[in-house]
Design a protein around this motif. Structure first.
Motif, PDB file in Angstrom:
ATOM      1  N   VAL A  74       0.860  -1.179   0.000  1.00 42.85           N
ATOM      2  CA  VAL A  74       0.000   0.000   0.000  1.00 42.85           C
ATOM      3  C   VAL A  74       0.896   1.229   0.000  1.00 42.85           C
ATOM      4  O   VAL A  74       1.592   1.502   0.972  1.00 42.85           O
ATOM      5  CB  VAL A  74      -0.947   0.005   1.218  1.00 42.85           C
ATOM      6  N   ALA A  75       0.866   1.980  -1.102  1.00 42.25           N
ATOM      7  CA  ALA A  75       1.783   3.118  -1.284  1.00 42.25           C
ATOM      8  C   ALA A  75       1.009   4.358  -1.711  1.00 42.25           C
ATOM      9  O   ALA A  75       1.454   5.120  -2.573  1.00 42.25           O
ATOM     10  CB  ALA A  75       2.855   2.768  -2.297  1.00 42.25           C
ATOM     11  N   THR A  76      -0.123   4.577  -1.098  1.00 41.79           N
ATOM     12  CA  THR A  76      -1.007   5.703  -1.402  1.00 41.79           C
ATOM     13  C   THR A  76      -0.741   6.864  -0.440  1.00 41.79           C
ATOM     14  O   THR A  76       0.073   6.733   0.476  1.00 41.79           O
ATOM     15  CB  THR A  76      -2.463   5.264  -1.261  1.00 41.79           C
ATOM     16  N   PRO A  77      -1.444   7.998  -0.590  1.00 38.84           N
ATOM     17  CA  PRO A  77      -1.376   9.048   0.430  1.00 38.84           C
ATOM     18  C   PRO A  77      -1.776   8.524   1.813  1.00 38.84           C
ATOM     19  O   PRO A  77      -2.513   7.544   1.944  1.00 38.84           O
ATOM     20  CB  PRO A  77      -2.362  10.097  -0.092  1.00 38.84           C
ATOM     21  N   HIS A  78      -1.299   9.199   2.846  1.00 33.49           N
ATOM     22  CA  HIS A  78      -1.336   8.699   4.218  1.00 33.49           C
ATOM     23  C   HIS A  78      -2.719   8.307   4.715  1.00 33.49           C
ATOM     24  O   HIS A  78      -2.882   7.263   5.358  1.00 33.49           O
ATOM     25  CB  HIS A  78      -0.769   9.757   5.175  1.00 33.49           C
ATOM     26  N   TYR A  79      -3.708   9.146   4.477  1.00 33.82           N
ATOM     27  CA  TYR A  79      -5.030   8.878   5.039  1.00 33.82           C
ATOM     28  C   TYR A  79      -5.582   7.529   4.595  1.00 33.82           C
ATOM     29  O   TYR A  79      -6.368   6.909   5.315  1.00 33.82           O
ATOM     30  CB  TYR A  79      -6.015   9.983   4.629  1.00 33.82           C
ATOM     31  N   ASP A  80      -5.201   7.076   3.406  1.00 34.24           N
ATOM     32  CA  ASP A  80      -5.755   5.842   2.856  1.00 34.24           C
ATOM     33  C   ASP A  80      -5.021   4.582   3.303  1.00 34.24           C
ATOM     34  O   ASP A  80      -5.475   3.473   3.004  1.00 34.24           O
ATOM     35  CB  ASP A  80      -5.749   5.905   1.325  1.00 34.24           C
ATOM     36  N   HIS A  81      -3.916   4.710   3.978  1.00 33.48           N
ATOM     37  CA  HIS A  81      -3.162   3.525   4.372  1.00 33.48           C
ATOM     38  C   HIS A  81      -3.991   2.536   5.184  1.00 33.48           C
ATOM     39  O   HIS A  81      -4.040   1.344   4.844  1.00 33.48           O
ATOM     40  CB  HIS A  81      -1.898   3.920   5.147  1.00 33.48           C
ATOM     41  N   LYS A  99       5.005   3.694   5.209  1.00 32.35           N
ATOM     42  CA  LYS A  99       4.926   4.587   6.362  1.00 32.35           C
ATOM     43  C   LYS A  99       4.321   5.924   5.922  1.00 32.35           C
ATOM     44  O   LYS A  99       4.433   6.290   4.733  1.00 32.35           O
ATOM     45  CB  LYS A  99       6.305   4.780   7.004  1.00 32.35           C
ATOM     46  N   PRO A 100       3.699   6.667   6.833  1.00 27.36           N
ATOM     47  CA  PRO A 100       3.316   6.266   8.178  1.00 27.36           C
ATOM     48  C   PRO A 100       2.136   5.297   8.136  1.00 27.36           C
ATOM     49  O   PRO A 100       1.461   5.178   7.102  1.00 27.36           O
ATOM     50  CB  PRO A 100       2.918   7.587   8.840  1.00 27.36           C
ATOM     51  N   ALA A 101       1.891   4.624   9.261  1.00 28.50           N
ATOM     52  CA  ALA A 101       0.789   3.662   9.297  1.00 28.50           C
ATOM     53  C   ALA A 101      -0.539   4.336   9.009  1.00 28.50           C
ATOM     54  O   ALA A 101      -1.460   3.715   8.484  1.00 28.50           O
ATOM     55  CB  ALA A 101       0.758   2.977  10.662  1.00 28.50           C
ATOM     56  N   GLY A 102      -0.653   5.589   9.354  1.00 31.77           N
ATOM     57  CA  GLY A 102      -1.859   6.382   9.124  1.00 31.77           C
ATOM     58  C   GLY A 102      -1.580   7.792   9.587  1.00 31.77           C
ATOM     59  O   GLY A 102      -0.431   8.164   9.816  1.00 31.77           O
ATOM     60  N   THR A 105      -3.976   7.894  15.468  1.00 35.49           N
ATOM     61  CA  THR A 105      -3.876   6.564  16.064  1.00 35.49           C
ATOM     62  C   THR A 105      -5.196   5.813  16.087  1.00 35.49           C
ATOM     63  O   THR A 105      -5.189   4.580  16.058  1.00 35.49           O
ATOM     64  CB  THR A 105      -3.316   6.656  17.496  1.00 35.49           C
ATOM     65  N   ALA A 106      -6.330   6.505  16.122  1.00 35.09           N
ATOM     66  CA  ALA A 106      -7.613   5.798  16.168  1.00 35.09           C
ATOM     67  C   ALA A 106      -7.799   4.946  14.919  1.00 35.09           C
ATOM     68  O   ALA A 106      -8.247   3.794  14.998  1.00 35.09           O
ATOM     69  CB  ALA A 106      -8.762   6.792  16.317  1.00 35.09           C
ATOM     70  N   GLN A 107      -7.450   5.471  13.756  1.00 32.84           N
ATOM     71  CA  GLN A 107      -7.617   4.700  12.523  1.00 32.84           C
ATOM     72  C   GLN A 107      -6.588   3.570  12.452  1.00 32.84           C
ATOM     73  O   GLN A 107      -6.867   2.490  11.916  1.00 32.84           O
ATOM     74  CB  GLN A 107      -7.518   5.599  11.284  1.00 32.84           C
ATOM     75  N   VAL A 108      -5.402   3.788  12.998  1.00 34.16           N
ATOM     76  CA  VAL A 108      -4.375   2.753  12.980  1.00 34.16           C
ATOM     77  C   VAL A 108      -4.699   1.653  13.978  1.00 34.16           C
ATOM     78  O   VAL A 108      -4.430   0.467  13.730  1.00 34.16           O
ATOM     79  CB  VAL A 108      -2.992   3.370  13.251  1.00 34.16           C
ATOM     80  N   GLN A 109      -5.317   2.001  15.099  1.00 36.05           N
ATOM     81  CA  GLN A 109      -5.749   0.981  16.049  1.00 36.05           C
ATOM     82  C   GLN A 109      -6.793   0.067  15.421  1.00 36.05           C
ATOM     83  O   GLN A 109      -6.780  -1.155  15.616  1.00 36.05           O
ATOM     84  CB  GLN A 109      -6.309   1.626  17.313  1.00 36.05           C
ATOM     85  N   ARG A 330       3.262   3.060  17.062  1.00 31.59           N
ATOM     86  CA  ARG A 330       4.081   3.666  18.117  1.00 31.59           C
ATOM     87  C   ARG A 330       4.710   4.981  17.667  1.00 31.59           C
ATOM     88  O   ARG A 330       4.610   5.997  18.369  1.00 31.59           O
ATOM     89  CB  ARG A 330       5.158   2.678  18.562  1.00 31.59           C
ATOM     90  N   GLY A 331       5.378   4.970  16.525  1.00 31.75           N
ATOM     91  CA  GLY A 331       5.956   6.214  16.030  1.00 31.75           C
ATOM     92  C   GLY A 331       4.895   7.241  15.732  1.00 31.75           C
ATOM     93  O   GLY A 331       5.084   8.442  15.973  1.00 31.75           O
ATOM     94  N   LEU A 332       3.741   6.790  15.200  1.00 26.20           N
ATOM     95  CA  LEU A 332       2.635   7.710  14.932  1.00 26.20           C
ATOM     96  C   LEU A 332       2.115   8.306  16.228  1.00 26.20           C
ATOM     97  O   LEU A 332       1.744   9.485  16.269  1.00 26.20           O
ATOM     98  CB  LEU A 332       1.510   6.980  14.197  1.00 26.20           C
TER      99      LEU A 332
END
Length: 384
Positions: A74-81, A99-102, A105-109, A330-332
């Protein structure tokens, strides 16, 4: 399965990098069997890149359901990750997310919860983790060679970006388009490495400067101070407007100190721990004997294909991931905490208040410069 059949969602700058090494056969256990980009005006250029034999899709779900791929990058803009990663996982596709995962953090969780429920391999493209310099620092810390960590400092200011860089894309450096600036675009690797090496803090105070040096909405300069459960402290400094820039990581422990700078690792070892020396020393001025130790370190390497090769090994032989996708949060969390601390002009404790962060981010999205026609609204789960 002898080779992992990859698809790529998003053939922009970084998607092109992945496509090229897969097409070149750099990863022996991988092959590129499909690509997807929803910008149909780019398809002629993408076709030139991948050739006529690789199917080209404009809809991600169609590619995921095609039966042509075992794994996706997945290599799209961040929000879509998170959204696209979850879509892939639910189709039984092994997922390697850029990267970044998102953005928050709510969407990444939500993405992490999905990964736990789906029987797929989930990785994140933290291609700095295999760098032998940081691997050696990690080994020194994990072995106890440095003793208890007392302080870490990372000055990472060699991210120089001109105004013309930001003007090159309407989505660049906007809350609506990217959700952040230097912390989201340039620093995810360093934020990940920082927590990977010294752990997560218990609280943090940050000062982000938004559009200080560039005509942008988001942060272009940051200074953050972190405190850890054992009493250790850390400082993280970054900007896109300093030249010549610096990339210097310094970690001091009870038994010595390491410095990573300009592609080299320096390590000073104390003859005894500072704690023990201080307890016995009765002669006023003095300090433990210290020796600089030369450690053999392989040449610096942070190529993306190293993570992809490791990901293939995890898919084919269940080998451990260098960068598990579940650790992307974590980094996010650190970058979200730096934003939140600045927005509230206060300390942020961990875990952060995700609802408060999302509410304050949405306020900034609502006032984001309209460079694109689409409006943006986020809900608590990170959906659009």
């Amino acid at each position: 399965m002898e080779k992992v059949r990859f698809g790529i969602i998003g053939i922009g700058n970084i998607g092109t990098v992945h496509a090229r090494y897969l097409l070149a056969g750099t990863v022996k256990e991988a092959c590129l069997t499909a690509v997807c980009d929803n910008a149909v005006e780019k398809h002629s250029a993408i076709r030139e890149l991948v050739g006529s034999a690789v199917p080209l899709f404009s809809d991600a779900q169609e590619m995921l359901q095609s039966g042509l791929i075992d794994a996706v990058i997945v290599a799209t803009p961040h929000y879509d990750h998170p959204r696209l990663s979850m879509m892939a996982m639910r189709h039984g596709i092994h997922t390697l997310c850029e990267k970044p995962a998102g953005v928050f953090t709510a969407q990444v969780q939500e993405m992490n919860d999905c990964a736990r429920d789906c029987d797929v391999v989930f990785g994140i493209m933290y291609n700095q983790r295999p760098n032998p310099l940081y691997q050696k620092v990690k080994a020194l810390i994990d072995s106890g060679e440095l003793g208890e960590i007392r302080r870490s400092n990372w000055i990472i200011t060699n991210w120089y970006r001109s105004q013309s860089y930001y003007n090159s894309g309407g989505w660049r450096a906007t809350w609506k388009g990217e959700g952040g600036g230097v912390l989201l675009n340039q620093d995810p690797h360093q934020l990940d490495l920082w927590q990977w090496l010294v752990g997560m803090p218990i609280r943090l105070r940050a000062f982000c400067q938004f559009g200080k040096h560039r005509d942008i909405e988001v942060e272009d300069e940051v200074t953050a101070y972190a405190e850890y459960a054992n009493g250790a402290t850390g400082v993280f400094i970054t900007t896109v407007a300093e030249t010549p820039g610096t990339n210097r990581l310094e970690i001091a422990g009870d038994r010595g100190k390491v410095v990573v700078e300009e592609g080299t690792l320096r390590y000073w070892r104390l003859s005894e721990s500072e704690t023990d020396f201080n307890a016995r020393w009765q002669n006023g001025f003095g300090e433990p004997e210290c020796t600089e130790i030369t450690l053999p370190v392989e040449p610096e390497c942070s190529e993306h294909y190293v993570i992809t090769a490791n990901f293939c090994a995890a898919v084919l032989r269940d080998e451990p991931l260098i960068a598990p996708g579940l650790e992307g949060i974590r980094g996010l969390t650190l970058s979200n905490a730096m934003h939140l601390s600045t927005w509230t002009d206060d300390w942020v404790t961990f875990p952060i208040d995700e609802k408060q962060y999302l509410r304050l981010l949405q306020q900034r999205i609502n006032h984001s410069v309209e460079k694109e026609a689409a409006s943006v609204t986020l809900d608590a789960t990170g959906s659009w």
